[in-house]
Design an enzyme around this catalytic site. Structure first.
Site, PDB file in Angstrom:
ATOM      1  N   GLY A   1       0.816  -1.213   0.000  1.00 29.18           N
ATOM      2  CA  GLY A   1       0.000   0.000   0.000  1.00 29.18           C
ATOM      3  C   GLY A   1       0.844   1.254   0.000  1.00 29.18           C
ATOM      4  N   ASN A   2       0.205   2.381   0.229  1.00 27.88           N
ATOM      5  CA  ASN A   2       0.924   3.660   0.276  1.00 27.88           C
ATOM      6  C   ASN A   2       0.289   4.557   1.330  1.00 27.88           C
ATOM      7  OD1 ASN A   2      -1.131   5.533  -1.042  1.00 27.88           O
ATOM      8  ND2 ASN A   2      -0.949   3.920  -2.585  1.00 27.88           N
ATOM      9  N   ARG A   3       0.881   5.709   1.535  1.00 30.49           N
ATOM     10  CA  ARG A   3       0.517   6.563   2.673  1.00 30.49           C
ATOM     11  C   ARG A   3      -0.581   7.580   2.374  1.00 30.49           C
ATOM     12  NH1 ARG A   3       4.210   5.647   6.598  1.00 30.49           N
ATOM     13  NH2 ARG A   3       6.256   4.923   5.912  1.00 30.49           N
ATOM     14  N   SER A   4      -1.265   7.460   1.258  1.00 27.02           N
ATOM     15  CA  SER A   4      -2.300   8.457   0.968  1.00 27.02           C
ATOM     16  C   SER A   4      -3.453   8.353   1.967  1.00 27.02           C
ATOM     17  CB  SER A   4      -2.834   8.259  -0.450  1.00 27.02           C
ATOM     18  OG  SER A   4      -3.871   9.180  -0.679  1.00 27.02           O
TER      19      SER A   4
END
Ligand code: CTP
Ligand code: CA
Length: 228
Positions: free
Chosen positions: A33-36
């Site tokens: 995943g990512n930090r958005s």
């Protein structure tokens, strides 16, 4: 609307906003995943509602309450986001891709949880995800359906911010590219943002550091101007 002071300049328009960050499954319990946080996309949805638009918000893994007045479609992966965005974009006036879409996903998703053993794990092989923004622009160029008149993307760049942004705008074929300044407690998970908005065939618009609603309203100003 009352909040933006821009009036109902998006009344009668249908806009699609993507928000959050995709999750690419490794096995039933793990993902890449990512930090958005989704804050910028949600600010875009709220401000568009305030300006009179019909809003479809495609939200990937966002822990925020649904904005009043928007239709929210929840998705998980890049492939899920692609399906929802393409579905909503047909016949829409504008699409703003604020979501952080994973560039790659595991080539194979394990149906059972990967267990540890004494040996090092197998590497996770990755494969490219489709570029949804570029695909939308390609579909519009092919012109077989009423695709959005305005297509906007977001990009977070670190080095050579403007040159990278201009190249990306041209490569994708979109109308607007909001280039975020990364770092110094900006962007991810913070209420503030600072950006320069690159405009196809026009001059860049600088948006100084401020609340994500402010940046959202400038994006809608530029969208409204191109729709007029
Ligand atoms: N985007 C998309 N589909 C992808 C990747 C990105 O639609 N598979 C969209 C994002 O939502 C964003 C824009 O493209 O609006 C720019 O994303 P960015 O990651 O900056 O661009 P990339 O082409 O993936 O380039 P980079 O190699 O810099 O990550
Ligand atoms: Ca990317």
């Amino acid at each position: 609307g009352v909040l933006s002071g821009r009036g109902a300049d998006l009344a009668g328009r249908h806009v699609v906003v993507s928000a959050g960050g995709t999750r690419e499954a490794i096995d039933p319990v793990r993902f890449i995943g990512n930090r958005s946080s989704g804050l910028q996309g949600y600010a875009l949805a709220r401000t568009a509602v305030a300006r009179g638009a019909r809003v479809t918000l495609v939200a990937a893994n966002v822990a925020l309450p649904d904005p009043a007045g928007a239709t929210v479609v929840r998705v998980e992966s890049a492939l899920g986001l692609r399906e929802a965005v393409l579905e909503a974009a047909g016949g829409a006036d504008a699409v703003v891709m604020a979501a952080a879409v994973a560039d790659f996903r595991p080539a194979a998703r394990s149906d059972s949880k990967i267990k540890k053993s004494s040996a090092d794990p197998e590497p996770i092989h990755l494969t490219k995800n489709p570029d949804i923004l570029a695909e939308l622009c390609d579909l519009r160029r092919a012109g077989r359906r009423p695709w959005p008149e305005v297509i906007a993307g977001f990009a977070a760049e670190t080095d050579d911010v403007l040159a990278n942004g201009q190249a990306k705008l041209a490569r994708k074929g979109c109308d607007l590219l909001v280039v975020n300044q990364v770092g110094e407690n900006l962007a991810f998970g913070t209420p503030d943002n600072a950006a320069v908005i690159l405009v196809a065939g026009g001059d860049p618009v600088e948006v100084p550091r401020g609340p994500k609603e402010g940046l959202a309203d400038v994006v809608w100003d530029l969208v409204a101007a191109r729709l007029a």
